[in-house]
Design a protein around this motif. Sequence first.
Motif, PDB file in Angstrom:
ATOM      1  N   PRO A 106       0.449  -3.605   0.084  1.00 18.36           N
ATOM      2  CA  PRO A 106      -0.668  -3.797  -0.834  1.00 18.36           C
ATOM      3  C   PRO A 106      -0.286  -4.677  -2.016  1.00 18.36           C
ATOM      4  CG  PRO A 106      -0.491  -1.491  -0.210  1.00 18.36           C
ATOM      5  CD  PRO A 106       0.750  -2.175   0.296  1.00 18.36           C
ATOM      6  N   ASP A 107      -1.233  -5.482  -2.474  1.00 16.67           N
ATOM      7  CA  ASP A 107      -1.023  -6.302  -3.664  1.00 16.67           C
ATOM      8  C   ASP A 107      -0.804  -5.398  -4.868  1.00 16.67           C
ATOM      9  OD1 ASP A 107      -2.098  -7.943  -6.136  1.00 16.67           O
ATOM     10  OD2 ASP A 107      -1.708  -9.408  -4.549  1.00 16.67           O
ATOM     11  N   ALA A 108       0.043  -5.840  -5.799  1.00 15.34           N
ATOM     12  CA  ALA A 108       0.345  -5.043  -6.985  1.00 15.34           C
ATOM     13  C   ALA A 108      -0.891  -4.796  -7.843  1.00 15.34           C
ATOM     14  CB  ALA A 108       1.418  -5.745  -7.820  1.00 15.34           C
ATOM     15  N   ARG A 109      -1.920  -5.633  -7.677  1.00  9.54           N
ATOM     16  CA  ARG A 109      -3.132  -5.481  -8.478  1.00  9.54           C
ATOM     17  C   ARG A 109      -4.173  -4.575  -7.824  1.00  9.54           C
ATOM     18  NH1 ARG A 109      -4.501 -11.682  -8.701  1.00  9.54           N
ATOM     19  NH2 ARG A 109      -3.770 -11.377  -6.556  1.00  9.54           N
ATOM     20  N   ALA A 110      -3.920  -4.129  -6.590  1.00 12.29           N
ATOM     21  CA  ALA A 110      -4.884  -3.292  -5.880  1.00 12.29           C
ATOM     22  C   ALA A 110      -5.116  -1.989  -6.646  1.00 12.29           C
ATOM     23  CB  ALA A 110      -4.391  -3.004  -4.474  1.00 12.29           C
ATOM     24  N   LYS A 111      -6.366  -1.688  -6.936  1.00  7.85           N
ATOM     25  CA  LYS A 111      -6.682  -0.506  -7.745  1.00  7.85           C
ATOM     26  C   LYS A 111      -6.596   0.793  -6.956  1.00  7.85           C
ATOM     27  CE  LYS A 111     -11.652  -1.179  -6.929  1.00  7.85           C
ATOM     28  NZ  LYS A 111     -12.963  -1.462  -7.562  1.00  7.85           N
ATOM     29  N   ASN A 112      -6.679   0.693  -5.627  1.00  9.15           N
ATOM     30  CA  ASN A 112      -6.673   1.901  -4.800  1.00  9.15           C
ATOM     31  C   ASN A 112      -5.877   1.664  -3.521  1.00  9.15           C
ATOM     32  OD1 ASN A 112      -7.267   4.432  -3.772  1.00  9.15           O
ATOM     33  ND2 ASN A 112      -9.325   3.868  -3.073  1.00  9.15           N
ATOM     34  N   PRO A 113      -4.556   1.425  -3.613  1.00  8.92           N
ATOM     35  CA  PRO A 113      -3.754   1.156  -2.422  1.00  8.92           C
ATOM     36  C   PRO A 113      -3.825   2.319  -1.444  1.00  8.92           C
ATOM     37  CG  PRO A 113      -2.349   1.625  -4.315  1.00  8.92           C
ATOM     38  CD  PRO A 113      -3.732   1.462  -4.841  1.00  8.92           C
ATOM     39  N   GLN A 114      -3.952   1.984  -0.158  1.00 13.26           N
ATOM     40  CA  GLN A 114      -4.161   2.999   0.868  1.00 13.26           C
ATOM     41  C   GLN A 114      -2.874   3.475   1.535  1.00 13.26           C
ATOM     42  OE1 GLN A 114      -7.607   4.129   1.688  1.00 13.26           O
ATOM     43  NE2 GLN A 114      -7.544   3.282  -0.398  1.00 13.26           N
ATOM     44  N   ALA A 115      -1.802   2.729   1.388  1.00  9.97           N
ATOM     45  CA  ALA A 115      -0.508   3.099   1.968  1.00  9.97           C
ATOM     46  C   ALA A 115       0.551   2.207   1.347  1.00  9.97           C
ATOM     47  CB  ALA A 115      -0.526   2.946   3.490  1.00  9.97           C
ATOM     48  N   SER A 116       1.806   2.565   1.531  1.00  2.00           N
ATOM     49  CA  SER A 116       2.879   1.742   0.986  1.00  2.00           C
ATOM     50  C   SER A 116       3.119   0.500   1.833  1.00  2.00           C
ATOM     51  CB  SER A 116       4.174   2.556   0.880  1.00  2.00           C
ATOM     52  OG  SER A 116       4.557   3.047   2.158  1.00  2.00           O
ATOM     53  N   ARG A 117       2.786   0.582   3.117  1.00  2.00           N
ATOM     54  CA  ARG A 117       2.923  -0.565   4.018  1.00  2.00           C
ATOM     55  C   ARG A 117       1.678  -0.673   4.886  1.00  2.00           C
ATOM     56  NH1 ARG A 117       8.300  -0.122   7.390  1.00  2.00           N
ATOM     57  NH2 ARG A 117       7.370   1.915   7.832  1.00  2.00           N
ATOM     58  N   CYS A 118       1.223  -1.883   5.112  1.00  5.32           N
ATOM     59  CA  CYS A 118       0.013  -2.093   5.900  1.00  5.32           C
ATOM     60  C   CYS A 118       0.171  -1.596   7.332  1.00  5.32           C
ATOM     61  CB  CYS A 118      -0.368  -3.575   5.908  1.00  5.32           C
ATOM     62  SG  CYS A 118      -0.788  -4.237   4.280  1.00  5.32           S
ATOM     63  N   PHE A 119       1.386  -1.711   7.860  1.00  7.33           N
ATOM     64  CA  PHE A 119       1.622  -1.340   9.254  1.00  7.33           C
ATOM     65  C   PHE A 119       1.283   0.125   9.510  1.00  7.33           C
ATOM     66  CE2 PHE A 119       3.368  -1.656  13.397  1.00  7.33           C
ATOM     67  CZ  PHE A 119       4.087  -0.493  13.641  1.00  7.33           C
ATOM     68  N   GLU A 120       1.549   0.984   8.538  1.00  8.45           N
ATOM     69  CA  GLU A 120       1.333   2.410   8.727  1.00  8.45           C
ATOM     70  C   GLU A 120       0.077   2.923   8.022  1.00  8.45           C
ATOM     71  OE1 GLU A 120       5.072   3.709   7.241  1.00  8.45           O
ATOM     72  OE2 GLU A 120       4.501   3.573   5.135  1.00  8.45           O
ATOM     73  N   CYS A 121      -0.762   2.039   7.563  1.00  7.83           N
ATOM     74  CA  CYS A 121      -1.959   2.425   6.821  1.00  7.83           C
ATOM     75  C   CYS A 121      -3.028   2.986   7.760  1.00  7.83           C
ATOM     76  CB  CYS A 121      -2.519   1.217   6.069  1.00  7.83           C
ATOM     77  SG  CYS A 121      -4.012   1.606   5.121  1.00  7.83           S
ATOM     78  N   PRO A 122      -3.634   4.113   7.415  1.00 12.03           N
ATOM     79  CA  PRO A 122      -4.698   4.668   8.264  1.00 12.03           C
ATOM     80  C   PRO A 122      -5.926   3.765   8.356  1.00 12.03           C
ATOM     81  CG  PRO A 122      -4.584   5.830   6.149  1.00 12.03           C
ATOM     82  CD  PRO A 122      -3.359   4.975   6.239  1.00 12.03           C
ATOM     83  N   GLN A 123      -6.130   2.905   7.356  1.00 18.94           N
ATOM     84  CA  GLN A 123      -7.268   1.988   7.400  1.00 18.94           C
ATOM     85  C   GLN A 123      -7.036   0.825   8.360  1.00 18.94           C
ATOM     86  OE1 GLN A 123      -9.675   3.232   6.033  1.00 18.94           O
ATOM     87  NE2 GLN A 123      -8.842   4.553   4.431  1.00 18.94           N
ATOM     88  N   ASN A 124      -5.802   0.716   8.876  1.00 27.02           N
ATOM     89  CA  ASN A 124      -5.463  -0.328   9.841  1.00 27.02           C
ATOM     90  C   ASN A 124      -5.572   0.176  11.271  1.00 27.02           C
ATOM     91  OD1 ASN A 124      -4.473  -2.945  10.633  1.00 27.02           O
ATOM     92  ND2 ASN A 124      -2.487  -2.000  11.032  1.00 27.02           N
ATOM     93  N   ALA A 125      -5.883   1.455  11.447  1.00 31.49           N
ATOM     94  CA  ALA A 125      -5.982   2.034  12.787  1.00 31.49           C
ATOM     95  C   ALA A 125      -7.306   1.650  13.446  1.00 31.49           C
ATOM     96  CB  ALA A 125      -5.865   3.559  12.699  1.00 31.49           C
TER      97      ALA A 125
END
Length: 297
Positions: A106-125
């Motif tokens: 996630p970008d450092a400016r993201a106000k609501n990051p969904q995970a620490s890494r995109c690969f394991e993000c539930p929003q990427n499923a």
Amino acid sequence: MSEVALFAGGIPAHLKNAELDDATKALMGAQKTGGNTSTGKRISIKGGVWRMVVDGQEVATNEDRHMNIVIVAAAPKDSRKFYAGAYEEGQGAKSPDCWSVLGDVPDARAKNPQASRCFECPQNAKGSSGRGDSRACKYERRLAVVLENDQRGEIFQITLPASSLWSSDNGKLGIKPYAEFLGSHGLNVTQVVTEMRFDTQATGQKINFKAVRPLEPEEITLVRELGKKPDAQRAIGSLAAELDGAKLPAPAAEEAEVVEVKAKAAEPKIKEPTKRSSTAAAEPAKDVNSILDDWAQ
């Protein structure tokens, strides 16, 4: 306003893209993009129509099924963006809840990051959007382009959705297979005029790409120079919402630094402490060009 409406015979070449002087900037007044006079210019594909958008305002449309452009720069990787809420018509420019410039973290400016890494993000499923197998976090790739018939005019951003990235069906090529096809013949995407065409058989927004003609030597030189311009780099490095005037949150890294400083204050004082300073990165100078809507024929 078109060139013809501004001057009979068009704007002379030596006047195009001239740097604005203080008198012009003063009379123009501050634009809404951060209190300066820079403009964000992009081509939107909303509703299957080519739309010229300047600072979030639609200023021209072209309902042709195709448009000829020249690619002058491309983002190095696919980016991602996630909106927690549904889009509401007329809501104006709004930054995503979470996004990634390179599709990794996630970008450092993201106000609501969904995970620490995109690969394991539930929003990427697959299926996370609630609409079939589609993902809630969307892939996209940003290009900086100029119109074939106005190569010395404005540099635009175009953001390609996931449906226009990898597809390859009966000669209908997404941007990646298109680049691979050109590369296999020793050609760069920046050395040809590219046709972007809406796929009317596809469900949703999808664009196919095709080479129309090779550029002339002088055109190739021009495109090489355009790709280095701040406007081109801004186009491939900025969110569409950012170009439209959305105010992005401050980097979360700043908050983390405050916590770190407080923690260090509680530690025992050492003999020669190392002072740390942080300097906010200055925003690049933003260039202002008069809006030339010499739209593709």
